[in-house]
Design a protein around this motif. Structure first.
Motif, PDB file in Angstrom:
ATOM      1  N   GLY A 132       0.784  -1.222   0.000  1.00 18.55           N
ATOM      2  CA  GLY A 132       0.000   0.000   0.000  1.00 18.55           C
ATOM      3  C   GLY A 132       0.811   1.264   0.000  1.00 18.55           C
ATOM      4  N   PHE A 133       2.111   1.153  -0.222  1.00 19.21           N
ATOM      5  CA  PHE A 133       2.965   2.340  -0.306  1.00 19.21           C
ATOM      6  C   PHE A 133       4.025   2.128  -1.388  1.00 19.21           C
ATOM      7  N   PRO A 134       4.528   3.226  -1.981  1.00 21.57           N
ATOM      8  CA  PRO A 134       5.554   3.098  -3.019  1.00 21.57           C
ATOM      9  C   PRO A 134       6.915   2.760  -2.416  1.00 21.57           C
ATOM     10  N   LEU A 135       7.770   2.193  -3.247  1.00 20.62           N
ATOM     11  CA  LEU A 135       9.122   1.838  -2.826  1.00 20.62           C
ATOM     12  C   LEU A 135      10.155   2.652  -3.593  1.00 20.62           C
ATOM     13  N   VAL A 136      11.122   3.207  -2.889  1.00 21.94           N
ATOM     14  CA  VAL A 136      12.305   3.685  -3.604  1.00 21.94           C
ATOM     15  C   VAL A 136      13.035   2.441  -4.081  1.00 21.94           C
ATOM     16  N   GLY A 137      13.767   2.570  -5.180  1.00 25.19           N
ATOM     17  CA  GLY A 137      14.397   1.361  -5.706  1.00 25.19           C
ATOM     18  C   GLY A 137      15.597   1.622  -6.578  1.00 25.19           C
ATOM     19  N   PRO A 138      16.674   2.232  -6.042  1.00 25.56           N
ATOM     20  CA  PRO A 138      17.901   2.302  -6.831  1.00 25.56           C
ATOM     21  C   PRO A 138      18.462   0.898  -7.011  1.00 25.56           C
ATOM     22  N   SER A 139      19.392   0.723  -7.913  1.00 26.43           N
ATOM     23  CA  SER A 139      19.964  -0.608  -8.117  1.00 26.43           C
ATOM     24  C   SER A 139      20.576  -1.124  -6.820  1.00 26.43           C
ATOM     25  N   ALA A 140      20.378  -2.420  -6.560  1.00 22.39           N
ATOM     26  CA  ALA A 140      20.738  -3.028  -5.275  1.00 22.39           C
ATOM     27  C   ALA A 140      22.194  -3.485  -5.273  1.00 22.39           C
ATOM     28  N   ASN A 141      23.087  -2.512  -5.341  1.00 22.25           N
ATOM     29  CA  ASN A 141      24.516  -2.786  -5.388  1.00 22.25           C
ATOM     30  C   ASN A 141      25.260  -1.669  -4.669  1.00 22.25           C
ATOM     31  N   THR A 142      26.538  -1.860  -4.477  1.00 16.41           N
ATOM     32  CA  THR A 142      27.373  -0.782  -3.960  1.00 16.41           C
ATOM     33  C   THR A 142      27.427   0.324  -5.004  1.00 16.41           C
ATOM     34  N   SER A 143      27.252   1.569  -4.564  1.00 16.86           N
ATOM     35  CA  SER A 143      27.145   2.691  -5.496  1.00 16.86           C
ATOM     36  C   SER A 143      28.342   2.765  -6.446  1.00 16.86           C
ATOM     37  N   GLY A 144      28.028   2.947  -7.733  1.00 15.61           N
ATOM     38  CA  GLY A 144      29.064   3.093  -8.743  1.00 15.61           C
ATOM     39  C   GLY A 144      29.521   1.794  -9.371  1.00 15.61           C
ATOM     40  N   LYS A 145      29.143   0.657  -8.790  1.00 15.88           N
ATOM     41  CA  LYS A 145      29.546  -0.647  -9.307  1.00 15.88           C
ATOM     42  C   LYS A 145      28.499  -1.190 -10.284  1.00 15.88           C
ATOM     43  N   PRO A 146      28.826  -2.239 -11.041  1.00 16.34           N
ATOM     44  CA  PRO A 146      27.850  -2.793 -11.987  1.00 16.34           C
ATOM     45  C   PRO A 146      26.548  -3.186 -11.291  1.00 16.34           C
ATOM     46  N   SER A 147      25.449  -2.873 -11.923  1.00 16.44           N
ATOM     47  CA  SER A 147      24.140  -3.154 -11.325  1.00 16.44           C
ATOM     48  C   SER A 147      23.883  -4.666 -11.258  1.00 16.44           C
ATOM     49  N   PRO A 148      23.065  -5.106 -10.292  1.00 14.48           N
ATOM     50  CA  PRO A 148      22.823  -6.550 -10.112  1.00 14.48           C
ATOM     51  C   PRO A 148      21.667  -7.048 -10.970  1.00 14.48           C
ATOM     52  N   THR A 149      21.873  -8.149 -11.622  1.00 13.17           N
ATOM     53  CA  THR A 149      20.814  -8.756 -12.434  1.00 13.17           C
ATOM     54  C   THR A 149      20.359 -10.108 -11.890  1.00 13.17           C
ATOM     55  N   THR A 150      20.925 -10.522 -10.755  1.00 18.89           N
ATOM     56  CA  THR A 150      20.479 -11.729 -10.051  1.00 18.89           C
ATOM     57  C   THR A 150      20.498 -11.449  -8.553  1.00 18.89           C
ATOM     58  N   ALA A 151      19.773 -12.278  -7.807  1.00 13.78           N
ATOM     59  CA  ALA A 151      19.803 -12.162  -6.350  1.00 13.78           C
ATOM     60  C   ALA A 151      21.204 -12.439  -5.815  1.00 13.78           C
ATOM     61  N   GLU A 152      21.937 -13.315  -6.509  1.00  8.96           N
ATOM     62  CA  GLU A 152      23.309 -13.625  -6.087  1.00  8.96           C
ATOM     63  C   GLU A 152      24.202 -12.392  -6.165  1.00  8.96           C
ATOM     64  N   HIS A 153      24.020 -11.568  -7.196  1.00  8.32           N
ATOM     65  CA  HIS A 153      24.784 -10.326  -7.296  1.00  8.32           C
ATOM     66  C   HIS A 153      24.501  -9.418  -6.103  1.00  8.32           C
ATOM     67  N   VAL A 154      23.224  -9.314  -5.734  1.00  3.22           N
ATOM     68  CA  VAL A 154      22.850  -8.474  -4.590  1.00  3.22           C
ATOM     69  C   VAL A 154      23.499  -9.012  -3.318  1.00  3.22           C
ATOM     70  N   TYR A 155      23.418 -10.316  -3.141  1.00  3.18           N
ATOM     71  CA  TYR A 155      23.977 -10.954  -1.941  1.00  3.18           C
ATOM     72  C   TYR A 155      25.486 -10.697  -1.860  1.00  3.18           C
ATOM     73  N   HIS A 156      26.152 -10.766  -2.992  1.00  4.94           N
ATOM     74  CA  HIS A 156      27.600 -10.531  -3.024  1.00  4.94           C
ATOM     75  C   HIS A 156      27.945  -9.139  -2.507  1.00  4.94           C
ATOM     76  N   ASP A 157      27.164  -8.136  -2.921  1.00  7.60           N
ATOM     77  CA  ASP A 157      27.470  -6.752  -2.554  1.00  7.60           C
ATOM     78  C   ASP A 157      26.957  -6.374  -1.166  1.00  7.60           C
ATOM     79  N   LEU A 158      25.787  -6.897  -0.787  1.00 13.66           N
ATOM     80  CA  LEU A 158      25.080  -6.326   0.364  1.00 13.66           C
ATOM     81  C   LEU A 158      24.776  -7.323   1.475  1.00 13.66           C
ATOM     82  N   ASN A 159      25.333  -8.509   1.414  1.00 10.57           N
ATOM     83  CA  ASN A 159      25.107  -9.482   2.485  1.00 10.57           C
ATOM     84  C   ASN A 159      25.518  -8.890   3.828  1.00 10.57           C
TER      85      ASN A 159
END
Length: 336
Positions: A132-159
């Protein structure tokens, strides 16, 4: 913090986390986004902190439908209805003039405008609608690095840095959405993507200019991805024209540099004994889909000192591919 992996059946848990101000990554058709309740400034600040993102870089607000934008937007461009009918849900972000005080400045970068998108992902659309509310949603990676296209990429950067990741497999497109500025009289592309200049012009029947200037570090961008350097792995990246590949490989060997090749089969098959990330085929669609995955894969190899990436003509989808590649390479081409 434990970063949990969630599936579609876990949406109630994800919603509870977001309501409590936690940050959870979510899938879209473009790349994975780093989600927080857009109406909770403390949660949005966490997104900036987790990414290491400059506070002047505005965020895209992800909504479940056009109706959700009406509580925030002051006025709409006359072409808005035609555009959303054709492209929402989809990889097109629209910038509108905001009602005064409708969104916290932490979301907008202090601008009087904000960017909105309806992502074309069933799980995320259900997430936003049920929350019921909007989400901000920048790419789920460390800023300036290649954007994530899998959940594994996100986990690598932000675990360990975020509460969870909503996993829906690999994204379909592989680069971020097109950003179209509708806050002025003339619709203008601020960031190219899968909805190309040619597609927009064909649908709208007007010329749609591209704002191609690169924002300096001291400037506030109107949309994400406008900085001079972005999407960059730690390993140096050089763009290579088709005719320059033999010279580039010879130069790297002469400098004792271990090369990683990012290209389609037509290029990669010519050079054996090197590290490769080979696109599924030689099309621009395959290159765009594999660009960020390839940069990440080669960057993580200990036996790669330099990445050579294939260039494409800057027309249609090639404009989006080259926009990202140029920034990943810091605008650097290999020159004989």
């Amino acid at each position: 913090m434990e970063t949990k992996i969630f599936k579609a059946a876990d949406l109630p848990q994800v919603i509870d986390l977001l309501k409590s101000g936690e940050v959870v990554a979510f899938p879209t058709e473009t790349v994975y986004g780093l989600g927080a309740d857009a109406l909770l400034p403390a949660a949005v600040k966490q997104v900036f902190a987790v990414k290491g993102r400059p506070a002047d870089n505005p965020l895209i607000v992800h909504v479940s439908d056009f109706e959700m934008t009406k509580q925030f937007v002051e006025k709409y461009h006359p072409l808005t209805q035609q555009i959303i009918k054709e492209f929402w849900p989809g990889p097109l972000t629209l910038i509108f003039e905001l009602k005064k005080g409708a969104l916290n400045p932490v979301v907008t970068g202090g601008l009087s405008t904000a960017a909105f998108r309806v992502p074309d992902n069933k799980i995320t659309l259900k997430l936003i609608k049920e929350a019921g509310f909007p989400l901000v949603g920048p790419s789920a990676n460390t800023s300036g690095k290649p954007s994530p296209t899998t959940a594994e990429h996100v986990y690598h950067d932000l675990n360990g840095k975020i509460a969870g990741i909503l996993d829906d497999g690999a994204t379909q497109i592989g680069v971020e959405s097109t950003v179209l500025d509708l806050s002025g009289d003339v619709p203008t592309i601020l960031r190219p993507g899968a909805v190309t200049k040619e597609i927009l012009e064909d649908v709208l029947g007007i010329e749609v200019p591209l704002d191609a200037h690169l924002v300096k570090e001291t400037e506030t961008p109107k949309a994400p991805g406008m900085k001079y350097k972005h999407y960059s792995p730690d390993t140096p990246v050089y763009m290579v024209e088709n005719s320059d590949w033999p010279a580039a490989i010879d130069w790297a060997k002469s400098e004792n540099l271990r090369v990683g090749i990012l290209a389609g089969p037509a290029i990669s098959d010519k050079f054996t004994g090197l590290n490769h990330f080979i696109f599924e085929n030689d099309s621009i669609e395959a290159a765009t889909h594999g660009l960020f995955s390839g940069l990440r894969a080669l960057d993580q190899r200990e036996d790669v000192d330099i990445i050579f990436a294939n260039v494409f003509s800057e027309i249609d989808l090639g404009l989006a591919y080259m926009n990202r590649l140029k920034k990943a390479a810091g605008q650097k081409y290999f020159k004989k």
